[in-house]
Design an enzyme around this catalytic site. Sequence first.
Site, PDB file in Angstrom:
ATOM      1  N   GLU A  96       0.861  -1.170   0.000  1.00 22.43           N
ATOM      2  CA  GLU A  96       0.000   0.000   0.000  1.00 22.43           C
ATOM      3  C   GLU A  96       0.902   1.226   0.000  1.00 22.43           C
ATOM      4  O   GLU A  96       1.618   1.484   0.978  1.00 22.43           O
ATOM      5  CB  GLU A  96      -0.926   0.011   1.216  1.00 22.43           C
ATOM      6  N   ASN A  99      -6.048   2.070  -0.796  1.00 24.08           N
ATOM      7  CA  ASN A  99      -7.191   1.788   0.061  1.00 24.08           C
ATOM      8  C   ASN A  99      -8.342   2.725  -0.284  1.00 24.08           C
ATOM      9  O   ASN A  99      -8.159   3.938  -0.403  1.00 24.08           O
ATOM     10  CB  ASN A  99      -6.802   1.954   1.526  1.00 24.08           C
ATOM     11  N   ASP A 117     -11.254  -1.357   3.822  1.00 25.21           N
ATOM     12  CA  ASP A 117     -11.419  -1.553   5.266  1.00 25.21           C
ATOM     13  C   ASP A 117     -11.749  -0.230   5.949  1.00 25.21           C
ATOM     14  O   ASP A 117     -11.430   0.854   5.461  1.00 25.21           O
ATOM     15  CB  ASP A 117     -10.158  -2.171   5.880  1.00 25.21           C
ATOM     16  N   GLU A 118     -12.406  -0.332   7.084  1.00 24.72           N
ATOM     17  CA  GLU A 118     -12.613   0.764   8.025  1.00 24.72           C
ATOM     18  C   GLU A 118     -13.244   2.009   7.377  1.00 24.72           C
ATOM     19  O   GLU A 118     -12.893   3.139   7.718  1.00 24.72           O
ATOM     20  CB  GLU A 118     -11.278   1.129   8.696  1.00 24.72           C
ATOM     21  N   TYR A 122       0.736  -9.173  12.801  1.00 19.77           N
ATOM     22  CA  TYR A 122       1.100  -7.784  12.495  1.00 19.77           C
ATOM     23  C   TYR A 122       2.362  -7.353  13.245  1.00 19.77           C
ATOM     24  O   TYR A 122       2.657  -7.839  14.340  1.00 19.77           O
ATOM     25  CB  TYR A 122      -0.031  -6.835  12.893  1.00 19.77           C
ATOM     26  N   ASP A 153       1.502   2.782  12.126  1.00 21.94           N
ATOM     27  CA  ASP A 153       0.534   3.589  12.869  1.00 21.94           C
ATOM     28  C   ASP A 153       1.209   4.722  13.644  1.00 21.94           C
ATOM     29  O   ASP A 153       0.649   5.802  13.798  1.00 21.94           O
ATOM     30  CB  ASP A 153      -0.258   2.712  13.832  1.00 21.94           C
TER      31      ASP A 153
END
Length: 613
Positions: free
Chosen positions: A193, A234, A295-296, A394, A438
């Site tokens: 990504e 995304n 996602d999300e 992860y 993150d």
Amino acid sequence: MTWSRVASAVAGLVLLVAPVPAAAQERRAGPPVTVPALSDWAPGEGSYVFARGARIVARDKKSLQVADTLADDLRAAGRGAVPVVRGTARAGDIVVDIDPSVARLGAEGYELRVGTRLSITGRTDTGAFYGTRTLLQLLAQGDRVPAGRAVDVPEFGERGVGVCACYVHISTEWLENLVRDMAYHKLNQLLLELKVKSDAHPEANTWGYYTKDEIRRLVALGEKYHVEIIPEINSPGHMDPWIENRPDLQLTDSDGVKQPSRLDVTQQAAFDYYTSLIDEYAQVFPAASWHMGADEYMLGSDFAKYPQILRYARDKYGADATPQDAFIDFVNRVHAYAASKGKKLRIWNDGLTGANTVPVTAGTTIEHWLDVAVKPSRLIARGYPVMNAAYALYLVRGGFHSDTEGLYDQSWDPRGFEGEKLASRDGVTGAKISLWPDNGRGETENEVAVALDPALRHIAQATWGSPHPDATYAEFTARAQAVGHAPGWRDLTRVPLADGTYTLRSGGVTGDFQVARTADGYLTLRSAASGRCLETRSGRITLNVPLEPGSAVTEETCAASNTLQRWVPVPVPGGYEFVNAITRMAVHITDGGRLVQYPPDQREPAVWRVTAR
């Protein structure tokens, strides 16, 4: 007991512990050490010895490319120039053969035969290539390979690593290392990504991007090493890297507030914008798949705040339609567009909550990372290919790290999803580990690489063969250490400047700095005049990282834990460029003599002449 009887007993004991002939020892030994481990090994007598005069014999034209790559890697491993030839093999040679008739090897398996010469046979070039990876691992441990035979075929077809270089920029050198190590361990899928610098949408070119030439070089390396690089943008959530400067495409809530991270799925213009990005990425990514994330979408909100989505769904699918149907409709339209371009669609699973009446188009691969109402078994029963991308796999910068030892001790395999353990492999395509930024400054790339090593080897083992080849995790890590890294892998922690005090000169700017290497392989630059360290901290902050080109590089209070004070010295003609370890932007000097950071394709990095004091 008399002395004669004692002597006789001792003589018998000596007979019992007399050395076993070397050939017999080799026959009794288990499989030679590799990662993934060889599960089908029949020992032979004697050994193959790699020595001066060894050749690589390619049986036909199809084998030549595999043989040439092996020769390149032997050279990179310090084994010298091993010639690639055609013709009859002799003792000491390495034979590479592709035989399409050997059906039992499948698309990626190979047969290894070791005797006075060593032969690798695959049904495809990919299978033969993987056989050469095994050979390189064996030669990394010495010149001698025990005689025997192995048939080595993977359990799962998708064996991957996912990397989110979203928002932040990960160095291409780091990604190239990853591709080489993935191939070395027979992983075949890198899901990226990232943002490619856009010609069609220049307003989207905020930093974090890669140039098309950078991506072409990375993809070419992947093709050479049989790693398919699958791109992801995304959508329709997490779109702010692309549409933060396009409010016309942003979803608007019932209070009239624009949502920069959410694409408005009710707009045809939004769909056209997204598919134009697919077209642009196709210029540099030839992969047969397209990952749209999905996602999300309602992360931190809910569909009720966007009544236009429900109206759109009911207008298209009737009175019983739900807002979720509008989301699925967008996914399905992207599926159809990708299919028209010869690409298969991949999505994350968390948007599939069961609240939709419209099904996801058949054939969409679903990467399952989050435990939601619709379980993997239900998706498989409906015919969807499902990849295990469990959150347990992860590695998050500065956050959660996969417990590789715990997974190994549990004999985890790709049937073990978040929220469900399947009894069968049917419908499971494989598994991947995921790297997420993150907290973009939480760890440096080099620190991530250290954490990644055991996880990468574990996923390679668990997706190729037995999830537990050694009795203990310590034995498995010893196995991994024995094979090491791939030929051509670069140690990015090697710093070309020794600790000391230096005078740095560039463009009329001069300063004395104390240079100190950090434990993770970078430099700190402490001003001799102020006692403070060079850092970049100003400008737009994303994921805790200052990512605005042109923002200042200043002297700040030194802190060993501050990753923004770590720098990469890049040797160039005339001196060094200094690139920030986190932002991946280089120091540039303005006309007024200020230090600022810029991507190298926007402003020329300053070249510093470095003189020891």
